[in-house]
Design an enzyme around this catalytic site. Structure first.
Site, PDB file in Angstrom:
ATOM      1  N   SER A  48      74.306 -76.662  79.179  1.00 53.37           N
ATOM      2  CA  SER A  48      73.205 -77.606  79.040  1.00 53.37           C
ATOM      3  C   SER A  48      73.383 -78.451  77.775  1.00 53.37           C
ATOM      4  O   SER A  48      73.643 -77.913  76.696  1.00 53.37           O
ATOM      5  CB  SER A  48      71.895 -76.829  78.982  1.00 53.37           C
ATOM      6  OG  SER A  48      70.840 -77.734  78.822  1.00 53.37           O
ATOM      7  N   GLY A  49      73.271 -79.753  77.903  1.00 53.88           N
ATOM      8  CA  GLY A  49      73.393 -80.635  76.744  1.00 53.88           C
ATOM      9  C   GLY A  49      74.818 -81.035  76.441  1.00 53.88           C
ATOM     10  O   GLY A  49      75.087 -81.706  75.446  1.00 53.88           O
ATOM     11  N   THR A  55      75.059 -85.026  82.720  1.00 47.69           N
ATOM     12  CA  THR A  55      74.280 -86.073  83.379  1.00 47.69           C
ATOM     13  C   THR A  55      74.732 -87.453  82.907  1.00 47.69           C
ATOM     14  O   THR A  55      74.862 -88.377  83.702  1.00 47.69           O
ATOM     15  CB  THR A  55      72.781 -85.851  83.095  1.00 47.69           C
ATOM     16  OG1 THR A  55      72.451 -84.543  83.540  1.00 47.69           O
ATOM     17  CG2 THR A  55      71.935 -86.846  83.832  1.00 47.69           C
ATOM     18  N   ASN A  64      68.529 -79.776  74.733  1.00 45.64           N
ATOM     19  CA  ASN A  64      68.806 -81.132  75.206  1.00 45.64           C
ATOM     20  C   ASN A  64      67.469 -81.821  75.446  1.00 45.64           C
ATOM     21  O   ASN A  64      66.613 -81.310  76.145  1.00 45.64           O
ATOM     22  CB  ASN A  64      69.613 -81.025  76.516  1.00 45.64           C
ATOM     23  CG  ASN A  64      69.980 -82.388  77.074  1.00 45.64           C
ATOM     24  OD1 ASN A  64      69.549 -83.431  76.562  1.00 45.64           O
ATOM     25  ND2 ASN A  64      70.775 -82.385  78.133  1.00 45.64           N
ATOM     26  N   SER A  92      67.103 -82.656  79.466  1.00 48.34           N
ATOM     27  CA  SER A  92      67.845 -81.657  80.216  1.00 48.34           C
ATOM     28  C   SER A  92      67.457 -81.698  81.686  1.00 48.34           C
ATOM     29  O   SER A  92      66.285 -81.739  82.040  1.00 48.34           O
ATOM     30  CB  SER A  92      67.523 -80.281  79.633  1.00 48.34           C
ATOM     31  OG  SER A  92      68.226 -79.311  80.344  1.00 48.34           O
ATOM     32  N   SER A  93      68.482 -81.738  82.551  1.00 48.73           N
ATOM     33  CA  SER A  93      68.181 -81.738  83.987  1.00 48.73           C
ATOM     34  C   SER A  93      67.754 -80.330  84.366  1.00 48.73           C
ATOM     35  O   SER A  93      68.487 -79.379  84.141  1.00 48.73           O
ATOM     36  CB  SER A  93      69.409 -82.114  84.800  1.00 48.73           C
ATOM     37  OG  SER A  93      70.163 -83.077  84.129  1.00 48.73           O
ATOM     38  N   GLY A 102      74.187 -76.430  83.678  1.00 47.62           N
ATOM     39  CA  GLY A 102      75.273 -75.662  83.081  1.00 47.62           C
ATOM     40  C   GLY A 102      74.851 -74.232  82.814  1.00 47.62           C
ATOM     41  O   GLY A 102      73.677 -73.877  82.898  1.00 47.62           O
ATOM     42  N   GLU A 120      73.675 -71.001  81.200  1.00 43.20           N
ATOM     43  CA  GLU A 120      72.587 -70.889  80.219  1.00 43.20           C
ATOM     44  C   GLU A 120      72.413 -69.455  79.721  1.00 43.20           C
ATOM     45  O   GLU A 120      72.384 -68.522  80.523  1.00 43.20           O
ATOM     46  CB  GLU A 120      71.250 -71.332  80.856  1.00 43.20           C
ATOM     47  CG  GLU A 120      71.021 -72.819  80.765  1.00 43.20           C
ATOM     48  CD  GLU A 120      69.687 -73.255  81.353  1.00 43.20           C
ATOM     49  OE1 GLU A 120      69.397 -74.455  81.257  1.00 43.20           O
ATOM     50  OE2 GLU A 120      68.953 -72.406  81.889  1.00 43.20           O
TER      51      GLU A 120
END
Ligand code: ADP
Ligand code: MG
Length: 1017
Positions: free
Chosen positions: A102-103, A107, A154, A157-158, A386, A388
């Site tokens: 993540s981050g 994206t 993030n 973050s998605s 991603g 986590e």
């Protein structure tokens, strides 16, 4: 070449030594040098720069468009271009799998890819394709609003997985697309950790909507008022402007053809959830009561359901058992659970519905898909959550990490498989490489009966008393021997694992401890049927449309739906199958630090990611003996200039032969193997030295090319010019020839015509002949003149000249001027005119000697008047040098009055009288009446003679004034001379009239004067 940017090495495969230290060194060097992309063969490793980097503009797009990966410095554009090119040229579906935690920039990467594809397609500028591109790009804005949130890692973050297929037509232009969404993290709707936010949509509404819109939704723009958005205590985020994002969302809604009603409904649902978060229950005997019943009105109003039914759904549930239906009231805990489940479900459904709507805008229409059937190809772009690891990891993390295991598995299989297949295809021996295969972890999660999801499902099936705690026990039993599973029960020494609460999976990316609390509920994902029926009963058609299952009969609906875990597993298996059917490209994203810093390179953290992404293994697999491979044709094209045998073209065999000759000559033969279509180079050093030699040759080649090309351009231009000139010349000739032919036809018998062609019309000459034709006309005029003149005896020519001059001056002005008469000129030398001609001739000879004139041009007896208005008889003499007056009787000299140059003009009347004034610049004009024999008209002759001589001497025409009265100067005074008829006069005579001069003509008996009289009347 991939090392172009000069910072470290652009392709890890070319590292001299492949180990973790060298890998990390190179990655850090490139990151600090501003190079965020590095290849492993065709895999792109991307390090999040956490700053704006200027490498995505049109210039860069042009640089990568249609080029091979190795031609330019590493860039994600090259991956996108490659995926697009393979799809377009070979008609194969491709996909780009973007992974990373993540981050790490997944994206962003997917957006960059989309934008690149949009930038390089639709060269024809078709409207529909532009629309599709726009919709594809804009769909992001909406999905991020409803599916992204600020987390501690993030800001954007998605919180869902996204896979987007873009359909292309045979030209490679995007014609449609489809988005699949995976597992939205809906628990965020009701709960956020400290420092985190709910989905952006809530904040956009609160901060972006106008006050009047908010008051319609009964909202205030105070985040603190709403429990569902205030728990994280992080409403405002520096990198986010909810206000302008709200505007962007609204405009994206319009682009994607959401109706006003639908947009309105979406925000009503978001508002309803905010209000729902503030619903509180109070115990009331066996059942519960609402703390603040007013909020019910608001929510029911927003969802267009009745107040009563909403209350019932929140406070009780209807159960169908044994053919009977009965209501059961909730206790407080059940009511709270129901409310939260309701909020989550409503948001989750809203999100899925939005994705569906977006798809409707970008899906190929039916008629299009039949048009394109078989013809469209696809690029898939996967941007999925991603790996986590949080402090507390729950069911969501479990699913997310499982997803990453699946993708890693796919990566290993494909990369390895492809590599193996390539060696096989090329007939090159392959030696096995050690790498960690995570299939075993995938099995741990997904295997039927034995896998964790299966165990979860089994527990959920047991209606009644199964608790989360019992779930851990069940897993401990079934998975005790699994190497990648552990718990406190199985490993008592691991004190950080909580008894009966935690279990641990050793993921490929690291060990993750999951807390079992809530697993059962989340897996069951139960929403009381009452809520589904409630929303189906909404009078808002859009809300109703979102909840079709509410229509089901109550007895049917008790059938157990699939669990969240199983649904997710199935969707992952389908996804992986889909990806495996396509030609994959990989972008592996790495997060350089936890602080969103553009300069910090946290070695430990990066190494961790490098390890779990298996990047070093990736390099090893890729290198397995050979650092580099390339198709013979491409290889030869790139390096042919370093050998005299292959430059500029290899002529004694095919490309493979050429490559062999080149490598033998350069002494690299020991380091390479020749496959069927590709050359394989073992050590990077060989490739580097090839590159170096090439670089040395390039400047010379560039100059050579420039020279040749410049020459070619000039030669081409020269040829064009020559051709243009030839065309012009031929065209001119043609025009001239046609003109002359036309002229010839017109003037064919010109010499036999009476007017020698004077009346013939000349055709319009072409441009080129404009000047020439003027000369031609002049020639014709001269010829015509000659034809006329040649009939006149030569001795008559002088008088013809005078007559022409007289004509010029007098025609149409004076009625008669003796043209038909022979003009003798020197009349006084004639016997019949002058009885004293002998004396006269004698005098002339004297003056001639004295004044040196050559010839007498005109002579006549005259009557003259002077400044005293005295008239006297005289004789007038015009020679080639001037005008003389002679005494009429003795015919000897009186004086030369004027030189030719001093004459300024001549005046006479329009009649047949013989008055003439010769004006001069001396202030004393000569005003005389000729006195010819037989009343002949000699004024015309005198005018002709003077004008002709004046023209000969002065080069210009003399002014001739024809009028019944005119001005003249006598003794430097201006006088007017008038002609009048009078009885007084026997013949023409001068008379004083005050200061002026009258010239009287007799009234009768003077035929010659008739015309003058007529002219006077
Ligand atoms: N290529 C890039 N250029 C500039 N900033 C980037 C880039 N990639 C990522 N970022 C920054 O990192 C943040 C997180 O990236 P994002 O793509 O949302 O991560 P992920 O999707 O992997 O969770 C972005 O909001 C942006 O600020
Ligand atoms: Mg993301």
């Amino acid at each position: 070449m991939v090392g172009h940017d000069g910072v470290g090495i652009g392709d890890f495969v070319l590292l001299e030594v492949i180990d973790k230290d060298h890998f990390m060194q190179n990655l850090e060097k490139r990151f600090s040098g501003g190079c965020i992309y590095t290849y492993i063969g065709e895999v792109c490793v991307s390090v999040n720069p956490y700053r704006t980097v200027n490498i995505y503009d049109q210039e860069q797009v042009n640089k990568y468009k249609g080029r091979e990966i190795f031609e330019n410095p590493p860039h994600i554009f090259a991956i996108a271009d490659s995926a697009h090119k393979v799809m377009k040229q070979q008609g194969r579906d491709t996909c780009i799998v973007i992974s990373g935690e993540s981050g790490s920039g997944k994206t962003e990467a997917s957006k960059i890819i989309m934008k690149y594809i949009a930038a390089v397609t639709n060269a024809g500028g078709q409207q529909e394709i532009e629309r599709v591109k726009n919709v594809l790009l804009q769909s992001n804005a909406i999905l991020e609003t409803f599916g992204n949130a600020k987390t501690n890692r993030n800001d954007n973050s998605s919180r869902f997985g996204k896979y987007m297929d873009i359909n292309f037509d045979f030209k490679g232009d995007p014609v449609g697309g489809n988005i699949s969404n995976y597992l939205l993290e809906k628990s965020r709707v009701i709960y956020q950790q400290p420092g985190e936010r709910n989905f952006h949509s809530f904040y956009q509404l609160l901060f972006g909507a106008s006050d009047s819109d908010l008051s319609k939704l009964r909202l205030k723009n105070k985040v603190d008022n709403y429990f569902y958005v205030n728990q994280g205590n992080a409403a405002s985020v520096r990198s986010i402007s909810d206000r302008s994002d709200y505007k962007a969302t609204q405009s994206a809604f319009r682009t994607l053809a959401f109706s006003d009603h639908e947009i309105d409904t979406i925000w009503r649902i978001v508002a309803a959830i905010l209000h729902l978060g503030n619903v509180k229950f109070r115990p009331d005997n066996e059942s519960v009561k609402l703390d603040d019943p007013g909020v019910l009105d608001t929510i029911s109003g927003l969802l267009s359901v009745t107040n009563q039914e909403l209350r019932r759904a929140l406070c009780e549930r209807v159960i169908a058992a044994k053919g009977e239906v009965m209501a059961k009231t909730h206790n407080e805990a059940q009511a709270n659970y129901g409310r939260d489940a309701f909020a989550k479900a409503v948001y989750d459904r809203l999100f899925s519905w939005i994705v569906q709507k977006v798809n409707r805008a970008i899906n190929l229409k039916d008629e299009e898909s039949s048009r394109y059937r078989q013809k469209t190809t696809v690029i898939g772009v996967l941007d999925i959550y991603g790996f986590e690891i949080f402090d507390v990891n729950s069911f969501e993390q479990f699913c997310i990490n499982y997803c990453n295991e699946k993708l890693q598995q796919l990566f290993i299989e494909l990369v390895l498989k492809q590599e193996q297949e390539e060696y096989q295809r090329e007939g090159i021996q392959w030696q096995n490489i050690d790498y960690f295969n995570n299939q075993i972890i995938c099995d741990l999660v997904e295997q039927s009966h034995k896998g964790i999801i299966a165990i979860l499902d089994e527990a959920c099936l047991n209606v009644g008393k199964v608790t989360d705690e019992m779930l851990v026990e069940a897993m401990d039993q079934k998975l005790a021997s699994h190497n990648h599973y552990s718990s406190r029960q199985l490993k008592p020494m691991e004190k950080d694992l909580k008894h009966k609460e935690d279990f641990r999976i050793s993921h490929y990316a690291g060990k993750v401890t999951y807390n079992i609390n809530g697993f059962l509920d989340k897996n069951r994902d139960a929403l009381f049927q009452d809520f589904k029926r409630l929303l189906y009963s909404s009078s808002n058609p859009t809300v109703k449309e979102m909840w079709p299952e509410g229509a089901m009969d109550i007895f049917q609906t008790t059938k157990r739906p699939l669990t969240a875990g199983t649904l997710f597993k199935n969707s992952m298996i389908a996804l992986v199958k889909n990806l495996a059917s396509k030609e994959p490209y990989y972008v592996r994203c790495i997060k350089p630090n936890e602080n969103k810093s553009p300069v910090q390179f946290d070695k430990e953290q990066v190494l961790h990611q490098v390890n779990y992404l298996g990047l070093i293994e990736n390099v090893r697999v890729r290198r397995a003996g050979f650092a580099y491979r390339q198709r013979y044709d491409l290889f030869l094209r790139r390096y042919k200039m370093i050998s005299q045998y292959t430059w500029p073209n290899f002529r004694s065999g095919n490309d493979k032969d050429g490559v062999k000759v080149l490598m033998d000559e350069q002494g690299y033969s020991d380091d390479v193997k020749y496959g069927k279509t590709k050359i394989f180079i073992r050590s990077p050093r060989t490739l580097f030295s090839l590159e170096q030699k090439r670089s040395r040759m390039i400047p010379g080649i560039v100059i050579l090319l420039q020279k040749q090309w410049r020459g070619a351009i000039c030669r081409r231009r020269y040829k064009k010019m020559k051709a243009a000139l030839t065309i012009m010349r031929v065209y001119r000739l043609y025009k001239m020839r046609s003109y002359f032919q036309a002229l010839q036809a017109i003037f064919l018998n010109v010499s036999s015509r009476r007017d020698f062609g004077k009346s013939l019309r000349w055709p319009n000459p072409p441009l080129v002949l404009r000047k020439g034709v003027k000369n031609l006309k002049a020639i014709h005029e001269r010829w015509r003149a000659w034809m006329i003149i040649k009939r006149i005896p030569q001795e008559d020519w002088p008088q013809v000249r005078y007559k022409v001059k007289a004509c010029d001056a007098l025609s149409n002005k004076r009625s008669y001027y003796g043209l038909s008469r022979r003009w003798e000129g020197n009349y006084l030398a004639l016997n019949n005119e002058n009885s004293d001609s002998v004396q006269y001739n004698h005098t002339i000879n004297n003056i001639k000697n004295k004044d040196k004139f050559k010839k007498v041009l005109f002579s006549s007896f005259i009557k003259k008047t002077n400044r005293f208005n005295k008239s006297a008889d005289r004789a007038l003499l015009v020679t080639d040098t001037g005008v003389y007056k002679l005494d009429a009787k003795k015919l000897n000299l009186m004086k030369r009055v004027l030189s030719i140059q001093e004459i300024t003009g001549v005046s006479c009347s329009p009649g047949t009288d013989q008055l003439i004034a010769i004006h001069s610049s001396l202030g004393n004009d000569l005003v005389v009446a000729l006195e010819p024999r037989d009343n002949q008209d000699r004024v015309g002759e005198l005018v002709g003679v003077i004008c002709h001589r004046y023209f000969e001497v002065c080069g210009r025409d003399l002014n001739v004034n024809v009028n019944m009265h005119f001005q003249c100067k006598l003794g430097n005074k201006s006088r007017s001379v008038k002609i009048e008829l009078s009885n007084e006069a026997q013949s023409g005579m001068f008379k004083k009239d005050g200061q002026n001069v009258l010239y009287l003509l007799p009234l009768q008996n003077s035929n010659n004067l008739i015309n003058t009289k007529q002219a006077m009347q």
